[in-house]
Structures are given as structure tokens and as C-alpha cells.
Enzyme design. Structure first.
Site, mmCIF file in Angstrom:
data_model
loop_
_atom_site.group_PDB
_atom_site.id
_atom_site.type_symbol
_atom_site.label_atom_id
_atom_site.label_comp_id
_atom_site.label_asym_id
_atom_site.label_seq_id
_atom_site.Cartn_x
_atom_site.Cartn_y
_atom_site.Cartn_z
ATOM 1 N N HIS A 67 32.071 26.627 44.973
ATOM 2 C CA HIS A 67 31.632 27.546 46.029
ATOM 3 C C HIS A 67 30.686 28.603 45.470
ATOM 4 O O HIS A 67 30.652 28.857 44.267
ATOM 5 C CB HIS A 67 32.829 28.264 46.666
ATOM 6 C CG HIS A 67 33.549 29.189 45.716
ATOM 7 N ND1 HIS A 67 34.367 28.739 44.698
ATOM 8 C CD2 HIS A 67 33.559 30.541 45.621
ATOM 9 C CE1 HIS A 67 34.852 29.756 44.030
ATOM 10 N NE2 HIS A 67 34.372 30.876 44.557
ATOM 11 N N ASP A 78 30.160 32.823 46.422
ATOM 12 C CA ASP A 78 31.083 33.800 47.004
ATOM 13 C C ASP A 78 30.656 34.229 48.401
ATOM 14 O O ASP A 78 29.490 34.575 48.634
ATOM 15 C CB ASP A 78 31.188 35.039 46.097
ATOM 16 C CG ASP A 78 31.927 34.729 44.802
ATOM 17 O OD1 ASP A 78 32.813 33.857 44.817
ATOM 18 O OD2 ASP A 78 31.605 35.350 43.773
ATOM 19 N N HIS A 88 30.257 28.141 41.555
ATOM 20 C CA HIS A 88 31.183 28.165 40.423
ATOM 21 C C HIS A 88 32.516 27.546 40.806
ATOM 22 O O HIS A 88 32.826 27.364 41.987
ATOM 23 C CB HIS A 88 31.360 29.579 39.864
ATOM 24 C CG HIS A 88 31.728 30.607 40.883
ATOM 25 N ND1 HIS A 88 30.800 31.162 41.750
ATOM 26 C CD2 HIS A 88 32.909 31.179 41.199
ATOM 27 C CE1 HIS A 88 31.395 32.038 42.542
ATOM 28 N NE2 HIS A 88 32.685 32.058 42.234
ATOM 29 N N ARG A 93 36.831 41.701 38.921
ATOM 30 C CA ARG A 93 35.514 41.282 39.424
ATOM 31 C C ARG A 93 34.883 42.384 40.253
ATOM 32 O O ARG A 93 35.588 43.118 40.949
ATOM 33 C CB ARG A 93 35.694 40.027 40.293
ATOM 34 C CG ARG A 93 34.408 39.310 40.635
ATOM 35 C CD ARG A 93 34.656 38.075 41.477
ATOM 36 N NE ARG A 93 35.056 38.426 42.829
ATOM 37 C CZ ARG A 93 35.121 37.569 43.847
ATOM 38 N NH1 ARG A 93 34.847 36.282 43.650
ATOM 39 N NH2 ARG A 93 35.472 37.972 45.033
#
Ligand code: SIN
Length: 271
Positions: free
Chosen positions: A103, A105, A248, A262
Site C-alpha cells: 500500500h 499511506d 511499502h 512514524r
């Protein structure tokens, strides 16, 4: 620090470079920031090792790439640094994330994130690598006939397939959104395939049968190792990726807790 101190090593043909000779715990000169920004656009994902920084330094480095989101779908690690959230997975407990599906994000947003920066906090003894794929390489590998078919098409992106995003998206009333199937990167001008397995639900203007044949082919195309780089995390490792031209996949092959912090950089423009 002068620009000449940076040492850059490419890790794969399609994308990915490790950058050494930098200390992310200290403020960076404008020329170094510019060089890293250029490397980011060239290599699509950058890796840094032995950077034992805290959440504040993490945020302060990422903000060089654009305003940061207070990401609506995961809780911040602290109220003092609300831009930093955790992806904390205990494999002995029920699944809380879909990171082990290819995917980019939050593509269900009208302005999907420009990029993200991920930092290892707790790592399993073995496993838990992350892979990135170049969606420029994925697009370039399609036949020119297929490229012509896809150019100008749009697809719907929806949060409802994601275990970690769906409920918060429903609460915040996020509606499915539509993006080009092939997007042009605003900085490099290169074309990237912009559909992914978690969030893209259908290509617009096709019959069900046509969609059911074409969309899975495109979302599975990312699986070719030719487009990928694989990163083995160590304490102090950081990855910074361009969400506009990469996807990723976090390999879920570990038996003990894995905690990553993150930040998400705001989308620079509607797709
Ligand atoms: C993500 O999907 O953004 C997280 C990737 C990872 O945990 O390696």
C-alpha cells in the site's frame, strides 16, 4: 555540516539509498537539507542508520519535507509531540494493522500524504523487515498499450478495507475519493502507477467484469522483486519515503513485539 560529508549508497536498482555521514539529532544546515531533499526525490526512499533520536528530533527532521499531519487514524505517542504516532504490533494479540499488504499511506484522503518517516523503537530478534516498491518502475514495466489505456483513468480509494483506519474514518465521516490511476510526480515529472491493494476499490468507468480483471492485475503488479528494495531494521534505523511514487509492505514474520514511531507529511497537492 557541509554537503560533502554525506555518503550515499544505493541499495537496489529501482529505488532506495542509505545515507551516512549525518547526525539527525542536531540541526541541519540549509544546504544539507537541500541535498537530502534532492536525494529523496532521486531515490524515493532514504535510509539512515545509528540515529538514536527522540520524538522531538524525529519530528524536527521530517518537517523539512513539508507540514506534518496530526494523523487522525492512530493515537499520538504523547500530547507534547502530537505529530508522532506508534505502529505497535504484538503478534500474539489480534491484528491491529494491515501493514503486511502492499500500500501507500492513506490514499483514501483527497490529498494523500506526501511521505512518511518511520523510526525503529522496539524490534523483534529476527524478522519484521519492510519492503518498498517503486511505482515509477511498476508503471515503466507496463506495455505501452496498457500505459495508454490507464492514462486518464481514475479509481476510487476507500478506507473501509483497513482494520486500523476504517473505524476512525467512519467516525470522522471520510468519504471514498477518486484519484488518477497514473499520477505524475509534481517534482520529478515522472509517471507512477497509483493504485494499491488496501485502499483502491474500483476503477471508474469499467463494467464489474472489466474492473475485476484489471484492478487485481494492477495492484498485484507491485509484487515483482524487480521494483523493490528490502530494509532490515536495526536499533537507530530510520526510513523516509515518498508516498507519491512508492508502496511499502511490512513483513509480518516475527514472534515478539515490534514498535515503530512514524510521522506523516501532508500531501502537497490533490493528486
Ligand atoms: C506502514 O505501513 O507505514 C508501516 C511500515 C512498517 O511498520 O514497517
Amino acid at each position: 555540516m557541509s554537503t560533502s560529508e554525506l555518503h550515499v549508497q544505493r541499495l537496489a536498482h529501482a529505488l532506495g539509498a542509505e545515507v551516512a555521514g549525518i547526525d539527525l539529532s542536531r540541526p541541519l544546515d540549509a544546504d544539507v537539507v537541500k541535498e537530502i531533499r534532492d536525494l529523496f526525490h532521486e531515490h524515493q526512499v532514504l535510509f539512515f542508520r545509528d540515529q538514536h533520536i527522540d520524538d522531538v528530533a524525529h519530528r524536527d527532521f521530517a518537517v523539512h519535507f513539508g507540514p506534518l499531519q496530526r494523523f487522525a487514524f492512530l493515537s499520538p505517542v504523547s500530547e507534547s509531540v502530537p505529530e508522532v504516532h506508534a505502529i505497535d504490533i504484538d503478534p500474539t494479540k489480534p491484528k491491529t494493522a494491515n501493514s503486511d499488504i502492499w500500500h501507500s499511506d492513506a490514499t483514501f484522503l483527497a490529498r494523500p500524504p506526501l511521505g512518511s518517516m518511520l523510526r525503529a523503537v522496539i524490534l523483534p530478534d529476527v524478522g519484521g523487515d519492510t519492503l518498498w516498491a517503486s511505482m515509477y518502475a511498476a508503471y515503466d514495466a507496463l506495455s505501452s498499450r496498457m500505459q495508454r489505456l490507464l492514462d486518464g483513468m481514475t479509481a476510487v480509494h476507500d478506507s473501509s478495507n483497513s482494520v486500523s483506519h476504517a473505524r476512525n474514518a467512519v467516525n470522522a465521516d471520510f468519504q471514498p475519493t477518486s484519484h488518477p490511476v497514473v499520477r505524475t510526480h509534481p517534482v520529478t515529472g515522472r509517471k507512477a502507477l497509483f493504485v494499491n491493494k488496501i485502499f483502491t476499490t474500483r476503477i471508474e468507468g469499467l463494467t464489474d467484469r472489466e474492473n475485476d480483471a484489471l484492478l487485481p492485475m494492477l495492484t498485484d503488479h507491485v509484487r515483482s522483486p524487480d521494483f523493490q528494495v528490502r530494509f532490515r531494521w536495526e536499533p537507530g534505523s530510520i526510513a523516509l519515503w515518498d508516498n507519491r511514487c512508492t508502496q511499502h509492505y511490512a513483513v509480518a514474520d516475527y514472534a515478539s513485539r515490534r514498535r515503530m514511531h512514524r510521522v506523516v507529511i501532508d500531501g502537497d497537492e490533490p493528486v
